[in-house]
Design an enzyme around this catalytic site. Structure first.
Site, PDB file in Angstrom:
ATOM      1  N   LYS A  40       0.822  -1.218   0.000  1.00 20.27           N
ATOM      2  CA  LYS A  40       0.000   0.000   0.000  1.00 20.27           C
ATOM      3  C   LYS A  40       0.851   1.262   0.000  1.00 20.27           C
ATOM      4  O   LYS A  40       0.408   2.304  -0.475  1.00 20.27           O
ATOM      5  CB  LYS A  40      -0.901   0.029   1.224  1.00 20.27           C
ATOM      6  CG  LYS A  40      -1.672  -1.224   1.474  1.00 20.27           C
ATOM      7  CD  LYS A  40      -2.788  -1.397   0.491  1.00 20.27           C
ATOM      8  CE  LYS A  40      -3.526  -2.693   0.781  1.00 20.27           C
ATOM      9  NZ  LYS A  40      -4.734  -2.830   0.001  1.00 20.27           N
TER      10      LYS A  40
HETATM   11  C1  PLP Z   1      -0.854  -7.757   2.457  1.00 20.33           C
HETATM   12  C2  PLP Z   1      -1.972  -7.699   1.481  1.00 20.33           C
HETATM   13  N1  PLP Z   1      -1.973  -8.558   0.458  1.00 20.33           N
HETATM   14  C3  PLP Z   1      -2.963  -8.551  -0.455  1.00 20.33           C
HETATM   15  C4  PLP Z   1      -4.022  -7.675  -0.355  1.00 20.33           C
HETATM   16  C5  PLP Z   1      -5.071  -7.703  -1.420  1.00 20.33           C
HETATM   17  O1  PLP Z   1      -4.902  -6.631  -2.304  1.00 20.33           O
HETATM   18  P1  PLP Z   1      -6.134  -6.085  -3.128  1.00 20.33           P
HETATM   19  O2  PLP Z   1      -7.129  -5.607  -2.111  1.00 20.33           O
HETATM   20  O3  PLP Z   1      -5.606  -4.974  -3.927  1.00 20.33           O
HETATM   21  O4  PLP Z   1      -6.664  -7.212  -3.900  1.00 20.33           O
HETATM   22  C6  PLP Z   1      -4.078  -6.780   0.714  1.00 20.33           C
HETATM   23  C7  PLP Z   1      -5.160  -5.811   0.913  1.00 20.33           C
HETATM   24  O5  PLP Z   1      -5.666  -5.180   0.071  1.00 20.33           O
HETATM   25  C8  PLP Z   1      -3.004  -6.760   1.622  1.00 20.33           C
HETATM   26  O6  PLP Z   1      -2.970  -5.870   2.597  1.00 20.33           O
HETATM   27  N1  LIG Z   2      -6.433  -5.285   2.272  1.00 21.76           N
HETATM   28  C1  LIG Z   2      -6.794  -3.925   2.354  1.00 21.76           C
HETATM   29  C2  LIG Z   2      -8.261  -3.699   2.194  1.00 21.76           C
HETATM   30  C3  LIG Z   2      -8.552  -2.365   1.587  1.00 21.76           C
HETATM   31  O1  LIG Z   2      -8.043  -2.375   0.296  1.00 21.76           O
HETATM   32  P1  LIG Z   2      -7.848  -1.122  -0.624  1.00 21.76           P
HETATM   33  O2  LIG Z   2      -6.738  -1.526  -1.534  1.00 21.76           O
HETATM   34  O3  LIG Z   2      -9.136  -0.914  -1.303  1.00 21.76           O
HETATM   35  O4  LIG Z   2      -7.490   0.065   0.203  1.00 21.76           O
HETATM   36  C4  LIG Z   2      -6.215  -3.356   3.637  1.00 21.76           C
HETATM   37  O5  LIG Z   2      -5.178  -3.802   4.049  1.00 21.76           O
HETATM   38  O6  LIG Z   2      -6.775  -2.480   4.235  1.00 21.76           O
END
Ligand code: PLP
Ligand SMILES: N[C@@H](CCOP(=O)(O)O)C(=O)O
Length: 468
Positions: A115
């Site tokens: 993120k």
């Molecule tokens: C460590 C981790 N891996 C994978 C994901 C999944 O990613 P996405 O929500 O973009 O599919 C998340 C949260 O979004 C996460 O925090």
């Molecule tokens: N896995 C995410 C969930 C929110 O996902 P986002 O990519 O839409 O912000 C988290 O860790 O909060």
């Protein structure tokens, strides 16, 4: 008129230029913004990016989306500043784990999850636009653990924004919780919601759909419903593919998936002209996406708590963006599907649409035993320690590896964010890096709220400084 216009997947909100789409978060009709047309890079242009830094490639890939709405020198400076916070010079380095398999490490930012890659840029972009307009904004976000920490880190102390992060009380790892609750910045508010991630995300969307509240506090969002989050995540597909011989060779990617933002960014890279083999959706036991790709029915079930809590999600927001693409960009079809989801917790995908999705995507799931075994076996065979989310990806990727295309699994978090799961699988207690070494001793500050829109809006209304 803007060359790149952003349109809503539900077709009933005004189309916007980049800056307005950035600040809007969710469209006013409840839909998600996407560019009206995908900008493309030719193979020659992609080849021209070989040997360039992550920051240079980011500038080349992202500029068409920003579309001149931010001066090129300012945008370039924001990219440089954002990625100067990373601890690895490559930003998203690759590690080889097999003859044709790789892990792309996306956890070298300050909060140890992928993120940070988008959030550090997003905060600077928003700050810039707010300063230019002489405005303030109220930022909201729902998190299953990682988005919250990254957003708080990126927005803490910025005086044009107050940030409110909703996380499911007791359902994130202790490290994730401390990353959200120990900020000393007065513009940061961590809200523990008595519910699960989907409750938090529903509350965030409900706030956006409450127009008087949205306007009153000048609401903006940092989840991947915000187009700029997706956009920033497109870059590492390019850097990785180029490092492995792209665009003269197809690369496949396996993505640990929850809200479908990260893998949708891969789809965008492909639409921009990057030769990608398959995009593999890897889910934990919360396997709504794997089931959907198999059966054509998107059907919510109850959420199970797993050792990869950031992916304990049922409503994958960005799947709406893919559906929009797959059904020929028909907003009425999206409105029907989303109404079905709201009313009965499910919708069906027609054959044509499903065929479109299956052309680019594959999917698989990993159960808890398989995740633990993957952490253990990868450590034994390569000496490399995976976090549980990445382990979901690595397990699923093995089913889809082909000799003709390198397979890259996105490593979305550092193992030290999930020490209990990692230790129980591998016997190793991964240490937090130096800047977080005292994290668990820092004093926590958070509020606990019921999953009720009024309670959350009242809290935010009381503390937000942006007022219409
Ligand atoms: C460590 C981790 N891996 C994978 C994901 C999944 O990613 P996405 O929500 O973009 O599919 C998340 C949260 O979004 C996460 O925090
Ligand atoms: N896995 C995410 C969930 C929110 O996902 P986002 O990519 O839409 O912000 C988290 O860790 O909060």
């Amino acid at each position: 008129m803007n060359v790149v216009e952003y349109i809503s997947t539900r077709g009933e909100a005004p189309s916007l230029g980049f800056r307005d789409a950035l600040m809007a978060g969710l469209a006013r009709d409840g839909g998600l913004y996407v560019p009206r047309e995908w900008p493309t890079l030719t193979k020659k242009e992609i080849r021209g990016l070989r040997g360039k830094s992550y920051q240079e490639i980011a500038f080349a890939v992202l500029s068409p989306f920003v579309d001149g709405e931010i001066a090129a020198d300012k945008f370039r400076a924001m990219i440089d500043e954002a990625y100067a916070t990373f601890k690895h010079p490559a930003i998203a380095p690759l590690v080889q784990t097999g003859p044709n398999s790789f892990v792309m490490e996306l956890f070298h930012g300050t909060t140890l999850a992928f993120k940070d890659v988008a959030m550090q840029l997003l905060a600077r972009l928003m700050d810039h636009v707010l300063a230019e307009r002489g405005e303030r904004a109220t930022i909201v976000g729902a998190t299953s653990g990682d988005t919250g920490g990254a957003a708080i880190d990126a927005f803490a102390g910025r005086d044009r924004t107050d940030i409110f992060i909703l996380f499911p009380h007791g359902k994130v790892s202790p490290v994730q919780q401390h990353q959200m609750t120990t900020s000393k910045a007065s513009n940061v508010h961590a809200l523990a919601i008595e519910g699960n991630f989907d409750d938090c995300q529903n509350l965030v969307k409900a706030m956006f759909n409450d127009a008087p509240f949205r306007d009153r506090v000048k609401l903006s969002g940092v989840n991947s419903i915000n187009w700029a989050r997706i956009m920033a995540q497109v870059v590492y597909y390019f850097t990785t593919a180029i490092a492995l011989g792209g665009p003269d060779r197809k690369i496949s990617f396996t993505v640990p998936t929850g809200n479908f933002g990260d893998i949708f960014a891969g789809y965008v890279a492909k639409r921009m002209g990057l030769p990608i083999g398959k995009l593999v959706v890897a889910t934990n036991e919360n396997d709504i996406l794997a089931r959907t790709l198999k059966t054509g029915r998107y059907e919510m079930r109850s959420v199970a708590a797993t050792t990869s809590p950031s992916m304990d999600i049922q409503i994958s927001s960005n799947f709406e963006r893919l559906l929009f693409e797959a059904c020929g960009r028909d907003p009425a079809a999206i409105r029907n599907a989303m109404n079905g989801l709201k009313q009965s917790g499910a919708f069906e995908i027609d054959e044509e649409t499903l065929k479109f999705i299956r052309r680019d995507f594959r999917a698989g799931r990993a159960n808890e035993k398989q995740v633990a075994a993957t952490i253990r076996e990868t450590l034994a065979s390569t000496g490399y320690l995976l976090d549980p989310h990445t382990a979901v990806g690595v397990f699923v990727s093995q089913k889809f590896e082909r000799p003709d295309a390198p397979m890259v699994t996105l490593s979305t978090a550092h193992p030290a964010k999930f020490p209990d799961a990692v230790k129980s699988a591998s016997g190793i207690d991964p240490a937090l890096p130096s800047w977080l070494a005292d994290l668990m001793d820092r004093e926590e500050r958070f509020d606990i709220l019921e999953p009720e829109l009024k309670a959350v809006e009242d809290f935010i209304g009381k503390h937000a400084r942006a007022k219409a």
